[in-house]
Design a protein around this motif. Sequence first.
Motif, short mmCIF file in Angstrom:
data_model
loop_
_atom_site.label_atom_id
_atom_site.label_comp_id
_atom_site.label_asym_id
_atom_site.label_seq_id
_atom_site.Cartn_x
_atom_site.Cartn_y
_atom_site.Cartn_z
N GLU A 142 71.21 75.82 36.79
CA GLU A 142 72.63 75.45 36.71
C GLU A 142 73.54 76.65 36.51
O GLU A 142 74.61 76.73 37.09
CB GLU A 142 72.85 74.45 35.57
CG GLU A 142 74.29 73.95 35.52
CD GLU A 142 74.54 73.00 34.37
OE1 GLU A 142 74.49 71.79 34.59
OE2 GLU A 142 74.77 73.48 33.23
N CYS A 148 61.91 71.94 35.13
CA CYS A 148 63.06 71.69 36.02
C CYS A 148 62.75 72.18 37.43
O CYS A 148 63.13 71.52 38.41
CB CYS A 148 64.34 72.30 35.46
SG CYS A 148 64.45 74.09 35.49
N PHE A 181 67.46 76.85 32.75
CA PHE A 181 67.71 75.54 32.12
C PHE A 181 68.43 75.78 30.79
O PHE A 181 67.80 76.20 29.82
CB PHE A 181 66.40 74.76 31.91
CG PHE A 181 66.62 73.35 31.44
CD1 PHE A 181 67.05 72.37 32.33
CD2 PHE A 181 66.43 73.00 30.11
CE1 PHE A 181 67.28 71.06 31.90
CE2 PHE A 181 66.65 71.70 29.67
CZ PHE A 181 67.07 70.72 30.57
N LYS A 216 74.58 77.03 41.71
CA LYS A 216 74.99 75.62 41.67
C LYS A 216 74.43 74.81 42.86
O LYS A 216 74.33 73.60 42.79
CB LYS A 216 76.52 75.51 41.66
CG LYS A 216 77.16 76.06 40.39
CD LYS A 216 77.29 74.99 39.32
CE LYS A 216 78.10 75.46 38.14
NZ LYS A 216 77.36 76.26 37.15
N ARG A 276 67.61 67.99 37.70
CA ARG A 276 68.99 68.01 38.21
C ARG A 276 69.79 69.20 37.69
O ARG A 276 70.84 69.53 38.22
CB ARG A 276 69.70 66.71 37.86
CG ARG A 276 69.11 65.51 38.61
CD ARG A 276 69.77 64.22 38.21
NE ARG A 276 71.23 64.31 38.32
CZ ARG A 276 72.05 63.40 37.83
NH1 ARG A 276 71.57 62.35 37.19
NH2 ARG A 276 73.35 63.52 37.97
N TYR A 277 69.32 69.80 36.58
CA TYR A 277 70.05 70.92 35.98
C TYR A 277 69.38 72.27 36.27
O TYR A 277 69.76 73.29 35.70
CB TYR A 277 70.19 70.71 34.47
CG TYR A 277 70.96 69.46 34.16
CD1 TYR A 277 72.36 69.49 34.08
CD2 TYR A 277 70.31 68.23 33.99
CE1 TYR A 277 73.08 68.33 33.83
CE2 TYR A 277 71.02 67.07 33.75
CZ TYR A 277 72.40 67.12 33.66
OH TYR A 277 73.11 65.98 33.43
N TYR A 336 70.81 71.74 26.73
CA TYR A 336 70.18 70.50 27.21
C TYR A 336 68.77 70.30 26.65
O TYR A 336 68.14 69.28 26.92
CB TYR A 336 70.06 70.51 28.73
CG TYR A 336 71.36 70.65 29.49
CD1 TYR A 336 72.51 69.98 29.07
CD2 TYR A 336 71.43 71.44 30.63
CE1 TYR A 336 73.70 70.11 29.78
CE2 TYR A 336 72.61 71.57 31.35
CZ TYR A 336 73.74 70.91 30.91
OH TYR A 336 74.89 71.04 31.61
#
Lengths: 175, 431
Positions: A39, A73, A19, A43, A35-36, A23
């Motif tokens: 990341e 997350c 994460f 992906k 959603r992240y 952010y």
Amino acid sequence: MINGRVWKYGDNINTDVIFPGKYTYTITDPTQIARYALENLDKNFAKQVKKGDIIVAGENFGCGSSREQAVTCLKYAGISAILAKSFARIFFRNCINQGLYVIECRDAVNKIENGEEITIDFQKGTIISKKGTFAFPPLPDNILEILKDGGLIEHIRNNVKFQNPNINSSPKSKC
Amino acid sequence: MAIDQKMGKTFAEKILALKSVGSTGILPVNAGEIVTVSPDIIMSHDNSAAISGIFKKIGIFRVMNPEKVVIILDHCVPPATEKYAENHKIIREFVRQQDIKNFYDINTGVCHQVLPEKGYALPGTLILGSDSHTTTYGAFGAFAAGIGRTETAALWATDQLWLKCPQTIKIIITGKLKEFVTPKDIILYIIGDLGADGVLYKAVEFTGETIANMSISGRMTLCNMSAEMGAKIAYCEPDDKTKDWLANHNILTSELCPPTSDPDAEYEKILEYNIDNLEPQIACPHTVDNVRPVKEVQGTKFHQALIGTCTNGRIEDLEIAANILAGKKIAKDIRLLIFPASIEVYKDALKLGILEKLINSGAVIMNPGCGPCLGAHQGILAPGEVCISTANRNFKGRMGCEDAEIYLASPSTVAASAIKGEIIDPRELSF
């Protein structure tokens, strides 16, 4: 007992790829945080992860920052447990405190393959995969209690030992 | 004491025995045991807004021991966006409501520099901080470990937390550092040698003649970066240098007698390093343990250089950089950012003429704080850009952009490279 599909990763997966730091103060809603997830590592993860899926990883999973969103997350993305060869210590604590099961089992990590379905039995301390059944040492009792309560906050609320006159809720019995 | 005379105890075992809830300090604690402790200090920073949200969920109105709570705003100061500003506002309101006296606003510095300067990081104290580099305070002989947000909220509410007593690894360092080689190079070398999980869950004790001769600033760099090899805590036994540092910062230490490791304590491992021939080291993208001698990546182009942060933003670090940059200009097409670790460091650097030298070389002097280190603001990288930094992490995306690269090195290496415009071993720059 949980059953889920495996997302397999390597060693030293750090909190910045789980994460990103950029952010940490701007995205605060857990479902948005999810959603992240991963990341900077994978992906496809956030798009394709399903409720109950299990992360299987190498050494030192979650190294780096103390940011708890690295756990949030994954939890809100649907991850039901993380199986690794070892965990970074703050990440490990954060998982327990958020009620996300963490298991250390080198042998199982070496054999389990990406995408396969595995079953984890916490009562028996076993992981069942197509490559066989692996035993893992149970977590200490005090940690299991926190996990059973669903996390540290719930554990405090449930635990009369921590009662102080300022507590604004009625004590519940320990499960 | 009649109890457990079989074997000596490590600092970690002794301090956790002393800080155990309900303990008289006599009952022994052994490595591997889980204990419930009550810390001396509970540190948090910009994440205090989120922690206060979790705290409220517990259902408690008041922080149990507000005098133990220290909150420092440092991660994004002044706030870069409305969201960050709101975050700070929530913290200020919480601090007022809870009557938290130990609050330091955006004009103070990075938590890991401010805590020692304000006298919270004392020998023999137990400090739990909601930041992974809380290990820094071990330079003063504190047991200082990073924790998460939820458990920080729990500490505010209950003043108690479980900790597992770690096994201890002793690292003996001998030898004398050569010119332009710094404590940063020592810790980078050790991390490169042991790996990112080299001391996972362990307490690390730094000892030996090099540590005895090392400044507190250097010890802080070592303890700060020990988090990058998985250490639970890092520790240097307090000595005259510790006492002098505290005295110079007007921190009262009326004859502290902190617990220290017994000579016959049980160590999991004892490692030895001789640094007589140590060369400048650099951690290459994208992991902190990807360490090589600087000369192996000499010539690598970069766009931004950064000197500062909690790892290397102290006066000693800025002085090293200023001495290299004095009377010179940084290379065309690169930018150099300076982040003093605290306003005290900033003022000293101003007084000593360090900032003037740095400004004249073309550096941008930023306000004390974390800067771009965690990717929030003040020097975020563009895709394809490369940064050489004195900070402690170079993970992918760390400075805000996942398509950027970060090299970690000492203030000497970063300053010399800023002049050259490409990575260079500081010993090879012609002065």
